[in-house]
Structure formats: structure tokens, C-alpha cells
Design an enzyme around this catalytic site. Sequence first.
Site, PDB file in Angstrom:
ATOM      1  N   GLN A 179      83.985  62.235  29.632  1.00 29.63           N
ATOM      2  CA  GLN A 179      84.581  61.645  30.831  1.00 29.63           C
ATOM      3  C   GLN A 179      85.975  62.218  31.091  1.00 29.63           C
ATOM      4  OE1 GLN A 179      83.627  59.680  33.310  1.00 29.63           O
ATOM      5  NE2 GLN A 179      81.520  59.520  32.566  1.00 29.63           N
ATOM      6  N   SER A 180      86.156  63.490  30.789  1.00 28.11           N
ATOM      7  CA  SER A 180      87.467  64.127  30.939  1.00 28.11           C
ATOM      8  C   SER A 180      87.933  64.147  32.395  1.00 28.11           C
ATOM      9  CB  SER A 180      87.393  65.564  30.414  1.00 28.11           C
ATOM     10  OG  SER A 180      88.532  66.305  30.787  1.00 28.11           O
ATOM     11  N   ASN A 181      89.094  63.556  32.632  1.00 25.44           N
ATOM     12  CA  ASN A 181      89.718  63.629  33.956  1.00 25.44           C
ATOM     13  C   ASN A 181      90.128  65.066  34.280  1.00 25.44           C
ATOM     14  OD1 ASN A 181      89.729  60.722  34.444  1.00 25.44           O
ATOM     15  ND2 ASN A 181      91.335  60.623  32.896  1.00 25.44           N
TER      16      ASN A 181
END
Length: 461
Positions: A179-181
Site C-alpha cells: 500500500q505504498s503511497n
Amino acid sequence: MPAGGHKGKQKKKRMLCCNWNFSRGSLIIFNPAPASFPIQSIINSKKNSIKLISKQEIIRSSYSSSPANSSTRSKIAMEAVIKPPKRTFEFLTKKPYVPPSWASHLNPIPSHVFSLGHFPTPIHKWNLPNLPKGTEVYIKRDDLSGMQLSGNKVRKLEFLLADAVAQGADCIITIGGIQSNHCRATAVAAKYLNLDCYLILRTSKVLVDKDPGLTGNLLVERLVGAHIDLVSKEEYAKVGSVALTDILKAKLLNEGRKPYVIPVGGSNSLGTWGYIEAIREIEEQLQDAKDGVVFDDIVVACGSGGTIAGLSVGSWLSDLKAKVHAYCVCDDPEYFYEYAQGLLDGLQAGVSSRTIVTIQNAKGLGYAMNTTEELKFVQEIAEASGVVLDPVYSGKAAYGMIRDMAENPKNWEGRRILFIHTGGLLGLFDKTQELAPLVSNWRKMDVHESIPRKEGTGKMF
């Protein structure tokens, strides 16, 4: 930390603040109404609005240590010239970069920057609960930086992608958590500039062979056509991010592509310029404030190190001189002191990271993992102030800050603090099951049988 940061300063008058954003050609108005809080022991002594809009053109950032940079430094004297507002089409354009005068000795200096974000981001009073006596907290809304809610990542990518284009890249490689921004922001920014994007995403070993789904950041990444390679956390830990991106880079080179690799979080010495530039932006906003606001401290989350390196060296070099407090959400403080030192050395800053930033541990159960207490804190702050924090970065940083204030109130009394909201809203969508019990405020509306009913009365558009 010395106490009494802003005691005795002149009281501010409530005002409707209206001004032109001269660097973007738009009118911005602030008049925040004071919030009412359901949480006990609220300090709300100064419910003021504040005018914090920049009037100075920020000439913004690709990497170059060329002597040509020194010739542009003569233009720094023009930084204070106020230009009339005009509407232009500057978004997604690349321009020459002129550093702040106080950072002109750093090396190398970027030669160009892409305009990818909506700057300056607003600063406003943040009436948090349970603050120590005389403490004030303001918040800088880098969660509103644009590019599909990309937060602090936009500032780094403005410099990194200018360098990628200058090197003739036709695709971008980067790496991060599932879920890397940062990965999502990179995927969007790459498409803005007509570049393909390849993402290496870390996930659990039981999910590495399965479709990653469409939750949160993944939905945006897949909508914009990013190519996704999954790797297990165990493999990531043994091989490392650099080796993994090198493997993918070699594969793409063999296919005739021209890849450009961006490290985890966009955190290298070039990306650090994004938050050196943010310090200039904060300084300009404070110069425009009518009531002499001065910040004693800056508080921010730390997940890869580039943001804290830029903020701390910028604050140290500039007239801001605010002490930077970082709350790390992964690894440990010792790791980030060393990593930030490497970034500072890469800019020939000539300062120890331990001198200009204080780093505390706020990772709790681990990266992207939350306790019920942390999620309850995020929910309470949203309900109380309307500011929605993400659970991975700013949520943990704010939670750590409030906890430290409760444990060491004397260290914070009388201080005026600027909290940097680094974004990450889409990360909340990965926490819906854990958040559901905390937001059960719904019911079926009771419409009494005596209320007249006639088919077709209510139009459903």
C-alpha cells in the site's frame, strides 16, 4: 527542548484572510471556524485564523553539479520581488531551478524541476485535545499537494522526474510496500509525463502468487496502468530493495528500454531538495502572516528519511530555525539518523543529523500495522477537527507527539508547533475492517406513518 517558545507574543485578531497565490495565479481564502471537541481537556485558547499565503514566485527543480548553477545564483536577489498575479499554464512544465540563497552552497544543486503539485499547501491552526499549557499546534496540509492525494511524495518527485526526463528515461522503476503511497504517487506522476511505470511491491508470502486486488493505492496504480511485480517480505528482507530494482532494471535494459530507478520513498539526496524547498515555502508563508507567527518546532512522520533530511537541513540553514522532531514508523531511530546523515553528506551539508533532528520511535506493532488505540486516535481527531490522518504515517506521528506531550508536558509548554501532514489518505481503505467498530454512527431514518406519501414525489437523480 527549551520551554516558553512563544510566551508574551502579541495576541492575534480574528480576520478573514484573502490573498493571491502569486506562484499559481489563484485566490485563496482562509477563515477556519473553531472546532468543538468531544474529547476531554481541550486547550482552545486562541481560535484565530491566519493569513499564510506565499507572494513570491518559487522557481522550482533535475540534478546537476554544473558550474552553470553558480551563474543562476545571482537571480536569488530577485526572490523578494512581488509579481502581479497572472494565470499561466505552469502545471506539468519543467523550469530552471534556483535554490534559496541559504542553500546555494549545497552541492550538487538540481538544475531543473517539474511542476507536479499544487503549492503552497495551506497552513492553519489545529485545535488538538490535551495540549500542554500554552502550547499551540498548526498543521501544514501537504496531504493537499495534489496528484491524486499524493502528499509529501509530490515534492520529491518534482526533482526526481526532472532528472529522469533529462537522462532520456522512457520508464520509471520504484519499490515499496503493498500500500505504498510513494509507489502510487510515482505511477501517477510518470503517466503525467508519458512514462511507463514499474512497481515492485512487498507483500506477505501467502499472497505473493495472488492478484493483489484493488484496495486503496492499488486501485489507482492499476487504473493508470502501472506494471506490478510482487515480492514476499521474506525475499525483500534477504535480497534488499537496491538489488531488486537492479534486477528489474537489467531486464528492462535487455528489452531495449531506458529505465530510471527511484529508491524507496524517493529518498535520496536529490529527492531531499523537495523538502528543502518546502522550508522556503514555509518561510514565505510566515513572512506574509500579519501577526508575527514563529514556529518553535516542526513535527513530521519518518518512513524513508528524505523528508526529515530536507526539513531539518532547511530549517537549520534558513532563518526558520525550528527544531525538527521526527516519529519513525518503521525500522528505528538509529537507522534513520544514519540514513539521513548519508543524504546530508550527499549534499555536502557539513552537519550531523543528530544536531538538527530528534527522532523517536512510533512504529508500534510494525510498519503499516496499527493498535486499536492508534486507530481510535485517528477517528477521534477526524471527528474533532475534520483532519483525516492516515494510519501509517501522520496518524502514528500525531499519536506519538500527543503521547510525548502527555508524558513530558514541560518540554512542550508554551511552544508553537507546525505539524506536517504528509498525506496517505488512501491507506485508510486497507483498514476498513479494523475501523468499522469505531464508526458505527448510523441508523435507519424513522419516517412516521402519518407523513403523507405519494408515488413520484421524490425525484432520484
